[in-house]
Design a protein around this motif. Structure first.
Motif, PDB file in Angstrom:
ATOM      1  N   THR A 100      -7.315  -3.076   6.783  1.00  0.00           N
ATOM      2  CA  THR A 100      -6.405  -2.768   6.200  1.00  0.00           C
ATOM      3  C   THR A 100      -6.524  -2.204   4.610  1.00  0.00           C
ATOM      4  N   ALA A 137      -1.845   3.518   7.401  1.00  0.00           N
ATOM      5  CA  ALA A 137      -3.206   2.382   6.868  1.00  0.00           C
ATOM      6  C   ALA A 137      -4.786   3.324   6.871  1.00  0.00           C
ATOM      7  N   VAL A 138      -5.788   3.311   5.705  1.00  0.00           N
ATOM      8  CA  VAL A 138      -6.895   3.438   5.995  1.00  0.00           C
ATOM      9  C   VAL A 138      -7.761   2.026   5.967  1.00  0.00           C
ATOM     10  N   SER A 166       0.318  -0.917   0.046  1.00  0.00           N
ATOM     11  CA  SER A 166       0.092   0.221  -0.204  1.00  0.00           C
ATOM     12  C   SER A 166       1.076   0.948  -0.391  1.00  0.00           C
ATOM     13  N   GLU A 169      -6.767  -3.792   0.790  1.00  0.00           N
ATOM     14  CA  GLU A 169      -7.640  -3.646  -0.573  1.00  0.00           C
ATOM     15  C   GLU A 169      -8.528  -4.144  -0.890  1.00  0.00           C
ATOM     16  N   THR A 202     -10.326  -0.368   5.615  1.00  0.00           N
ATOM     17  CA  THR A 202     -11.573  -0.250   4.731  1.00  0.00           C
ATOM     18  C   THR A 202     -13.061  -1.386   5.494  1.00  0.00           C
TER      19      THR A 202
END
Length: 306
Positions: free
Chosen positions: A223, A69-70, A59, A225, A72
Motif C-alpha cells: 500500500t 489503504a489503497v 498517507s 506510494e 498499489t
C-alpha cells in the motif's frame, strides 16, 4: 428603505415550534452521515486481516485524517494473504521459539558504485564488490567479517551493545502503525517514495523478522506510494522471486522477495546515463544480495575466514 408588511414578516419568522419527532429524525440522520463519512480502522496487524490504515503523515488526505489503504502492489498483497492463510492453519506465525538463538547471522554480497574524476572533466564509475558476514545479538552487539572476493585478507570488527543498530525493536512488532513509525525513523520519507523499500531492506540486513512481521511488512509495501509490481525475476544467485520497484528522480529501486516474504536482493540503478559520467559508465548504483541467513547460538567465523 421600504418597511416590511406584516404578512412578509410572519413568513420570515416562520413557526418557532417543531414537533419532537422531526427533531429526533434529523439528529439520527446527522449521526448516520458522520459514521459513513469516516473509515473504520481495520486489523492489518493480524494475519489474514485487511490492509490497515497507514499512519497519518505517511498517507493522508486533506486535514491530516488517515486515509484508507489503497493497494498499489497487488502481488505483495496476494503473497501476504497466502502466507497469512498458511500461518493461521499452522498457528506458527506468532509462535515463540522455545530457546531463542543468541545471534542472527546474515551473509551478504554487495556491488557498490565508486565514482572517480578523470582528466576529461567527467567521471568514471567502477563497481566494488564486498562480501560480509554479520552476527548480531538482540542488544545490537556482535561481529562483522568482510572481505573482497578473491582476497585472502579479512576485516573483523567486534561491536559493543548498540554497535549494530536495527530499524525494529526486538521481538519484532507486527502492528502496521508501529512498523511504519520505526521504518520512517530508519529511512525518512522526505528522501522520496523509495524510502520504504530501503527501510525494509535495512530490516532484513540486520534482523530476521518473525513470520507475522514479514506479513505486516508485505502489507505496508503493498500500500506504499509508487511501489509497483514488475513480475518475477532471478537475483544474482539465480533464485527467483517477486519483483517490485519504485522510480524516482531518474533512479529505480528494485526489490526481489521470496515466497516466504523475505528479501533476496535490492538494486538501485540510474534510469539513464549518470549525469557527468563517461558514456560507458555502468548505470548500477548498488546491488545487495542476501546470500543466506540463519540463527546461531555462537559466533563462528570459520566459514567467513577460510
Amino acid at each position: 428603505m421600504t418597511p416590511l408588511d406584516a404578512q412578509t414578516l410572519h413568513r420570515r419568522r416562520g413557526n418557532p415550534w417543531r414537533p419532537p419527532l422531526l427533531v429526533a429524525l434529523v439528529a439520527v440522520t446527522i449521526a448516520l452521515t458522520a459514521v459513513i463519512a469516516y473509515p473504520v480502522r481495520t486489523g492489518g496487524d493480524r494475519p489474514g486481516a485487511e490492509p490497515a490504515v497507514i499512519p497519518a503523515g505517511l498517507s493522508t488526505v486533506p486535514g491530516g485524517t488517515p486515509a484508507a489503504a489503497v493497494i498499489t502492489a497487488p502481488c505483495l498483497a496476494q503473497l501476504a494473504d497466502t502466507l497469512a492463510t498458511a500461518a493461521n492453519a499452522s498457528r506458527s506465525a506468532n509462535a515463540t521459539p522455545a530457546s531463542p538463538a543468541a545471534y542472527t547471522r546474515t551473509h551478504t554480497r554487495s556491488w557498490a558504485a565508486q565514482d572517480t574524476m578523470i582528466p576529461s572533466g567527467t567521471s568514471s564509475r567502477t563497481i566494488i564488490i564486498t562480501e560480509t558476514w554479520q552476527w548480531r545479538a538482540a542488544d545490537g552487539s556482535g561481529r562483522t567479517v568482510s572481505t573482497t572476493p578473491g582476497s585472502a585478507s579479512h576485516t573483523v570488527t567486534d561491536h559493543p551493545a548498540g554497535g549494530i543498530p536495527a530499524p525494529l525493536p526486538e521481538p519484532t512488532p507486527t502492528d502496521p502503525h508501529t512498523l511504519a513509525t520505526h521504518l520512517a525513523a530508519a529511512q525518512p520519507p522526505e528522501m522520496g517514495p523509495q524510502w520504504i523499500i530501503r527501510a525494509v531492506v535495512d530490516v532484513h540486513l540486520t534482523q530476521h523478522p518473525a513470520p507475522a512481521t514479514r506479513i505486516a511488512l508485505l502489507r505496508l509495501l503493498a500500500t506504499a506510494e509508487a511501489v509497483i509490481c514488475q513480475g518475477t525475476a532471478a537475483d544474482r544467485a539465480g533464485r527467483a522471486g517477486i519483483t517490485v520497484a519504485v522510480e524516482h528522480r531518474q533512479a529505480r529501486d528494485t526489490l526481489i522477495i521470496d515466497r516466504a516474504g523475505g528479501v533476496l536482493a535490492h538494486e538501485s540503478t540510474d534510469l539513464g546515463p549518470p549525469p557527468g559520467m563517461d558514456k560507458n559508465a555502468p548505470h548500477l548504483r548498488s546491488y545487495t544480495l542476501i546470500v543466506d541467513r540463519s540463527h546461531e547460538p555462537t559466533i563462528d567465523t570459520a566459514q567467513a575466514t577460510r
